[in-house]
Design an enzyme around this catalytic site. Structure first.
Site, PDB file in Angstrom:
ATOM      1  N   HIS A 195     -16.464   3.789  -4.365  1.00 32.56           N
ATOM      2  CA  HIS A 195     -15.532   4.909  -4.215  1.00 32.56           C
ATOM      3  C   HIS A 195     -15.683   5.941  -5.329  1.00 32.56           C
ATOM      4  O   HIS A 195     -14.770   6.713  -5.610  1.00 32.56           O
ATOM      5  CB  HIS A 195     -14.078   4.416  -4.130  1.00 32.56           C
ATOM      6  CG  HIS A 195     -13.789   3.682  -2.861  1.00 32.56           C
ATOM      7  ND1 HIS A 195     -12.533   3.242  -2.509  1.00 32.56           N
ATOM      8  CD2 HIS A 195     -14.602   3.323  -1.833  1.00 32.56           C
ATOM      9  CE1 HIS A 195     -12.587   2.628  -1.334  1.00 32.56           C
ATOM     10  NE2 HIS A 195     -13.834   2.671  -0.910  1.00 32.56           N
ATOM     11  N   ASN A 252     -10.690  -4.193  -1.221  1.00 30.49           N
ATOM     12  CA  ASN A 252     -10.585  -3.172  -2.260  1.00 30.49           C
ATOM     13  C   ASN A 252      -9.667  -3.600  -3.398  1.00 30.49           C
ATOM     14  O   ASN A 252      -8.749  -4.395  -3.182  1.00 30.49           O
ATOM     15  CB  ASN A 252     -10.051  -1.864  -1.652  1.00 30.49           C
ATOM     16  CG  ASN A 252     -11.112  -1.118  -0.884  1.00 30.49           C
ATOM     17  OD1 ASN A 252     -12.243  -1.006  -1.334  1.00 30.49           O
ATOM     18  ND2 ASN A 252     -10.750  -0.611   0.284  1.00 30.49           N
ATOM     19  N   CYS A 293     -19.139  -1.869   1.093  1.00 29.39           N
ATOM     20  CA  CYS A 293     -18.276  -0.753   1.466  1.00 29.39           C
ATOM     21  C   CYS A 293     -18.947  -0.017   2.617  1.00 29.39           C
ATOM     22  O   CYS A 293     -20.174  -0.057   2.759  1.00 29.39           O
ATOM     23  CB  CYS A 293     -18.083   0.175   0.269  1.00 29.39           C
ATOM     24  SG  CYS A 293     -17.007   1.601   0.585  1.00 29.39           S
ATOM     25  N   ARG A 328       0.830  -1.204   0.000  1.00 29.13           N
ATOM     26  CA  ARG A 328       0.000   0.000   0.000  1.00 29.13           C
ATOM     27  C   ARG A 328       0.868   1.258   0.000  1.00 29.13           C
ATOM     28  O   ARG A 328       0.562   2.228  -0.694  1.00 29.13           O
ATOM     29  CB  ARG A 328      -0.920  -0.002   1.225  1.00 29.13           C
ATOM     30  CG  ARG A 328      -1.755   1.259   1.339  1.00 29.13           C
ATOM     31  CD  ARG A 328      -2.629   1.252   2.573  1.00 29.13           C
ATOM     32  NE  ARG A 328      -3.414   2.470   2.664  1.00 29.13           N
ATOM     33  CZ  ARG A 328      -4.327   2.709   3.603  1.00 29.13           C
ATOM     34  NH1 ARG A 328      -4.575   1.803   4.524  1.00 29.13           N
ATOM     35  NH2 ARG A 328      -4.991   3.847   3.610  1.00 29.13           N
ATOM     36  N   TYR A 371     -14.110  10.218  -1.648  1.00 32.18           N
ATOM     37  CA  TYR A 371     -13.167   9.787  -2.678  1.00 32.18           C
ATOM     38  C   TYR A 371     -13.238  10.668  -3.926  1.00 32.18           C
ATOM     39  O   TYR A 371     -12.325  10.659  -4.746  1.00 32.18           O
ATOM     40  CB  TYR A 371     -13.419   8.324  -3.062  1.00 32.18           C
ATOM     41  CG  TYR A 371     -12.976   7.358  -1.999  1.00 32.18           C
ATOM     42  CD1 TYR A 371     -11.656   6.929  -1.926  1.00 32.18           C
ATOM     43  CD2 TYR A 371     -13.868   6.893  -1.038  1.00 32.18           C
ATOM     44  CE1 TYR A 371     -11.235   6.055  -0.943  1.00 32.18           C
ATOM     45  CE2 TYR A 371     -13.458   6.021  -0.042  1.00 32.18           C
ATOM     46  CZ  TYR A 371     -12.136   5.612  -0.002  1.00 32.18           C
ATOM     47  OH  TYR A 371     -11.716   4.752   0.981  1.00 32.18           O
TER      48      TYR A 371
END
Length: 421
Positions: A194, A144, A164, A90, A244
């Site tokens: 998102h 995700n 989500c 990440r 987002y």
């Protein structure tokens, strides 16, 4: 009832456990299996999970295992909450895109594509093993990028629904501002995972009074601050975008901001270290306050509600989920995965009708859906050219030189996770 959580060693898991304990009448779990290859984390998280159940007098049995096949055997539902490559991957997703002047984020843009390429093959392997063990089990995906991963699962014929926590977070926030119970708040939630907007906030149900104008008039500053957006954006749109959308509506500002501070992954890694130390304390028997800063607020309540509905044990009849479009948004193919209100039951999720969307939203949804088509193709079949095309199609990239540079960086940073590379 048996549930399995793949990625059960996550520091998120005590949030989930707390929800299972509090909402045991909605979802009466007899056995809960936490599955994770990281035995050390699993021991810490599993110990706290058992203490949470014990404190709240839950009679269900919690077990842990590193053996996926054993863990999912005979499960009625399997929850996926894994992160391939961990926080280290990440951190890369959030940093190398900045070298090309593009946003670094783990679920959208180039970083989101990297995560999809790492994740889809792993999730499909897990799902196949679930199907061999129990073809009737539901798969609830919280991993995700949820939209792309859910589409991969559905196209492979799995019984899957994506989940989500963005929508339930808005529901709870709006209920607090309106001083009503959360169950009284119905969202006109439309878009992709998102990439969504709250077009209306209705009291009492889908046909209730739309109080969104009142919310924006009386609490616009609070809502905009929570989104980390200029209030002018919210006022001009007259709707509430997902936070987002900041990566789209304020892309360059976000890139400058991200270049001045440590990545979110670095922050979370430090937080996880502290959380795991807490989880090892045999006196701790509730989720610590620090966990709220980790993210995933209300995830447990959304997961309980969805699992209960899919397993025919009650649950809310209408929930925001990720599922096949099937004509709901007429400008998208039927097999696109959208995030909208849907009727959920033992047969799965059926989206509710959505009013015609303003081109301002429909255009961006269509663009990102096209990117997701290409992203899934790259995840399933590999190849530098497929990665390049997906990056070129993404509205946050869209330039040849950017896509070229990002393709090279993506492959270089993820080679160990890409069998074709």
């Amino acid at each position: 009832m048996k549930l399995a959580v793949v990625g059960g060693g996550s520091t998120y898991t005590p949030e989930l456990i707390d929800g299972f304990a509090r909402l045991r009448d909605t979802l009466p779990i007899e056995e809960l299996v936490l599955v994770d290859p990281a035995a050390d984390r699993l021991e810490l998280v599993g110990g706290l999970a058992r203490r949470i159940f014990a404190k709240q007098d839950h009679t269900g049995r919690i077990t842990t295992t590193t053996d996926l096949d054993a863990g999912v055997a005979d499960a009625d539902a399997v929850l996926l909450q894994l992160r391939v490559g961990g926080q280290a991957a990440r951190d890369q997703d959030e940093t190398w895109p900045l070298e090309c002047g593009c946003v670094g984020q783990e679920t959208t843009g180039a970083g989101g594509l990297a995560k999809a390429l790492r994740t889809v093959p792993v999730v499909l392997d897990i799902a196949e093993r679930v199907r061999r063990t129990n073809p009737d089990a539901w798969i609830i995906d919280f991993t995700n990028p949820v939209g792309i991963v859910t589409r991969a699962l559905l196209q492979a014929g799995h019984k899957a629904v994506g989940l989500c926590n963005v929508a339930i977070g808005f529901q709870r926030k709006f209920a607090r501002l309106l001083e009503v119970e959360p169950g009284q708040v119905h969202l006109d939630h439309v878009g992709l995972n998102h990439l969504s907007w709250e077009l209306g906030v209705r009291l009492g149900g889908p046909d209730g009074e739309n109080v969104l104008p009142k919310l924006l008039a009386e609490h616009g500053d609070t809502i905009a601050d929570d989104l980390r957006m200029d209030r002018r954006i919210v006022d001009r749109l007259g709707v509430v975008p997902s936070y987002y959308l900041r990566y789209f509506y304020a892309h360059d500002e976000v890139v400058r901001e991200l270049g001045t501070k440590p990545s979110r992954a670095a922050e979370v890694a430090a937080m996880e270290k502290e959380l795991l130390a807490m989880y090892g304390d045999p006196a701790l028997d509730e989720k610590p306050e620090l966990l709220a800063k980790r993210g995933g607020a209300f995830y447990s309540e959304a997961a309980v509600d969805l699992a209960a509905s899919l397993l025919g044990n009650g649950g809310s009849p209408v929930q925001v989920v990720n599922t096949y479009n099937n004509g709901t948004l007429p400008f998208l193919p039927d097999d696109a995965v959208i995030e909208v209100q849907a009727r959920v039951g033992h047969d799965g999720a059926t989206p509710l009708a959505v009013p015609a969307l303003d081109p301002l939203y429909a255009g961006l949804i269509a663009n990102v859906t096209a990117y997701e088509d290409l992203a899934l193709e790259a995840a399933l079949r590999g190849g530098r050219d497929r990665v390049f095309k997906a990056l070129l199609a993404h509205p946050l990239i869209g330039q040849f030189d950017y896509a070229e540079g990002l393709t090279d960086r993506l492959i270089a940073h993820n080679r160990e996770h890409l069998a074709w590379a």
